[in-house]
Design a protein around this motif. Structure first.
Motif, PDB file in Angstrom:
ATOM      1  N   SER A   7       0.843  -1.187   0.000  1.00  0.00           N
ATOM      2  CA  SER A   7       0.000   0.000   0.000  1.00  0.00           C
ATOM      3  C   SER A   7       0.879   1.238   0.000  1.00  0.00           C
ATOM      4  CB  SER A   7      -0.945   0.006   1.202  1.00  0.00           C
ATOM      5  OG  SER A   7      -0.222   0.122   2.402  1.00  0.00           O
ATOM      6  N   THR A  75     -12.792  -0.033  -6.194  1.00  0.00           N
ATOM      7  CA  THR A  75     -12.013  -1.270  -6.140  1.00  0.00           C
ATOM      8  C   THR A  75     -12.108  -1.987  -7.487  1.00  0.00           C
ATOM      9  OG1 THR A  75     -13.827  -2.671  -5.357  1.00  0.00           O
ATOM     10  CG2 THR A  75     -12.492  -1.583  -3.677  1.00  0.00           C
ATOM     11  N   THR A  96      -6.083  -7.392  -6.501  1.00  0.00           N
ATOM     12  CA  THR A  96      -7.153  -6.431  -6.224  1.00  0.00           C
ATOM     13  C   THR A  96      -6.517  -5.119  -5.812  1.00  0.00           C
ATOM     14  OG1 THR A  96      -8.663  -8.169  -5.502  1.00  0.00           O
ATOM     15  CG2 THR A  96      -9.159  -5.931  -4.773  1.00  0.00           C
ATOM     16  N   TYR A  97      -7.050  -4.025  -6.355  1.00  0.00           N
ATOM     17  CA  TYR A  97      -6.575  -2.723  -5.886  1.00  0.00           C
ATOM     18  C   TYR A  97      -7.754  -1.899  -5.399  1.00  0.00           C
ATOM     19  CZ  TYR A  97      -7.774  -0.695 -10.490  1.00  0.00           C
ATOM     20  OH  TYR A  97      -8.420  -0.278 -11.626  1.00  0.00           O
ATOM     21  N   GLU A  98      -7.489  -1.096  -4.389  1.00  0.00           N
ATOM     22  CA  GLU A  98      -8.517  -0.266  -3.758  1.00  0.00           C
ATOM     23  C   GLU A  98      -7.944   1.130  -3.556  1.00  0.00           C
ATOM     24  OE1 GLU A  98      -9.209  -2.161  -0.020  1.00  0.00           O
ATOM     25  OE2 GLU A  98      -9.341  -4.144  -0.927  1.00  0.00           O
ATOM     26  N   VAL A 108      -3.793   3.822  -1.440  1.00  0.00           N
ATOM     27  CA  VAL A 108      -3.964   2.777  -2.451  1.00  0.00           C
ATOM     28  C   VAL A 108      -3.465   1.480  -1.834  1.00  0.00           C
ATOM     29  CG1 VAL A 108      -3.339   1.980  -4.765  1.00  0.00           C
ATOM     30  CG2 VAL A 108      -3.643   4.433  -4.324  1.00  0.00           C
ATOM     31  N   ARG A 109      -4.313   0.454  -1.885  1.00  0.00           N
ATOM     32  CA  ARG A 109      -3.957  -0.844  -1.311  1.00  0.00           C
ATOM     33  C   ARG A 109      -4.029  -1.901  -2.408  1.00  0.00           C
ATOM     34  NH1 ARG A 109      -6.728  -5.159   0.936  1.00  0.00           N
ATOM     35  NH2 ARG A 109      -5.525  -6.315   2.469  1.00  0.00           N
ATOM     36  N   LEU A 110      -2.973  -2.702  -2.507  1.00  0.00           N
ATOM     37  CA  LEU A 110      -2.900  -3.800  -3.472  1.00  0.00           C
ATOM     38  C   LEU A 110      -2.801  -5.103  -2.696  1.00  0.00           C
ATOM     39  CD1 LEU A 110      -0.063  -2.151  -5.536  1.00  0.00           C
ATOM     40  CD2 LEU A 110      -2.433  -2.236  -6.243  1.00  0.00           C
ATOM     41  N   THR A 137       6.001  -1.449  -6.033  1.00  0.00           N
ATOM     42  CA  THR A 137       4.964  -0.537  -5.549  1.00  0.00           C
ATOM     43  C   THR A 137       5.562   0.819  -5.197  1.00  0.00           C
ATOM     44  OG1 THR A 137       3.644  -2.377  -4.724  1.00  0.00           O
ATOM     45  CG2 THR A 137       3.160  -0.209  -3.812  1.00  0.00           C
TER      46      THR A 137
END
Length: 194
Positions: A7, A75, A96-98, A108-110, A137
């Motif tokens: 993230s 997402t 998944t990305y959010e 941003v979280r992967l 990242t």
């Protein structure tokens, strides 16, 4: 399948970051070692990515599909697979990305899973995949920040350029008023002396 998580925070509004993520050709420019080859379907793309895991460098060619997108929640999930023809390695990923709001900025979280086969499967054990994910990242977030900052400055410059005619019109009006006052002053002086 090794799980990966990463993230980062970026000082941009979540809506702007999410909108940027919808333009795959722009996103790819922020991903080190990645090249977009073609869009082959509504949400399917072919491309290349070169990664280094320990002593081995692999150049994967493959396909990625955005299989789920929730614009309201910001997402999306991507399924990808590729082959490193030179090294005989294969990779499959589900990521998944959010994009979340954090006090006006974006978090941003992967997260996801990567399955490797071939020589990379042996090297990929012991957390090296997570280390590579963290490194990529960090590079991605730096490039994303640069791009969004630059495009924001360009948008500000465009807005200034659009306001320029009004500024010019304002300065022309000021000049007309000043010239009129000077003429009146000259006429008054000439009238007194004449």
């Amino acid at each position: 399948m090794p799980d990966v998580e990463a993230s980062f925070r970026i000082d941009q509004p979540p809506g702007r970051v999410w909108d940027f993520f919808q333009d795959i050709s722009e996103v790819v420019t922020c991903m080190p070692g990645t090249e977009l080859l073609a869009r082959t379907g509504e949400a399917t793309y072919t491309g290349k990515i070169t990664v280094k895991l320990g002593p081995v460098t692999a150049a994967f060619e493959g396909e990625a599909t955005i299989v789920e997108t929730d614009h309201d929640a910001r997402t999306a999930r991507i399924e990808a697979s590729g082959i490193d023809r030179r090294g005989g390695n294969r990779a499959k990923a589900s990521i998944t990305y959010e994009v979340h709001d954090r006090d006006g900025d974006s978090r941003v979280r992967l997260s996801g899973a990567i399955k490797l086969s071939g020589a990379l499967a042996q090297i990929g054990r012991g957390g090296i995949v997570q280390d590579v994910a963290n490194h990529l990242t960090a590079q991605f977030s730096e490039r994303l920040h640069e791009k969004l900052t630059l495009s924001g400055q360009e948008a500000d410059a465009d807005a200034d350029a659009q306001n320029l005619p009004q500024a010019i019109a304002g300065s022309q009006l000021t000049r007309v008023v000043v010239v009129a006052r000077i003429r009146r002053l000259i006429a008054a002086l000439l009238g007194r002396n004449g």
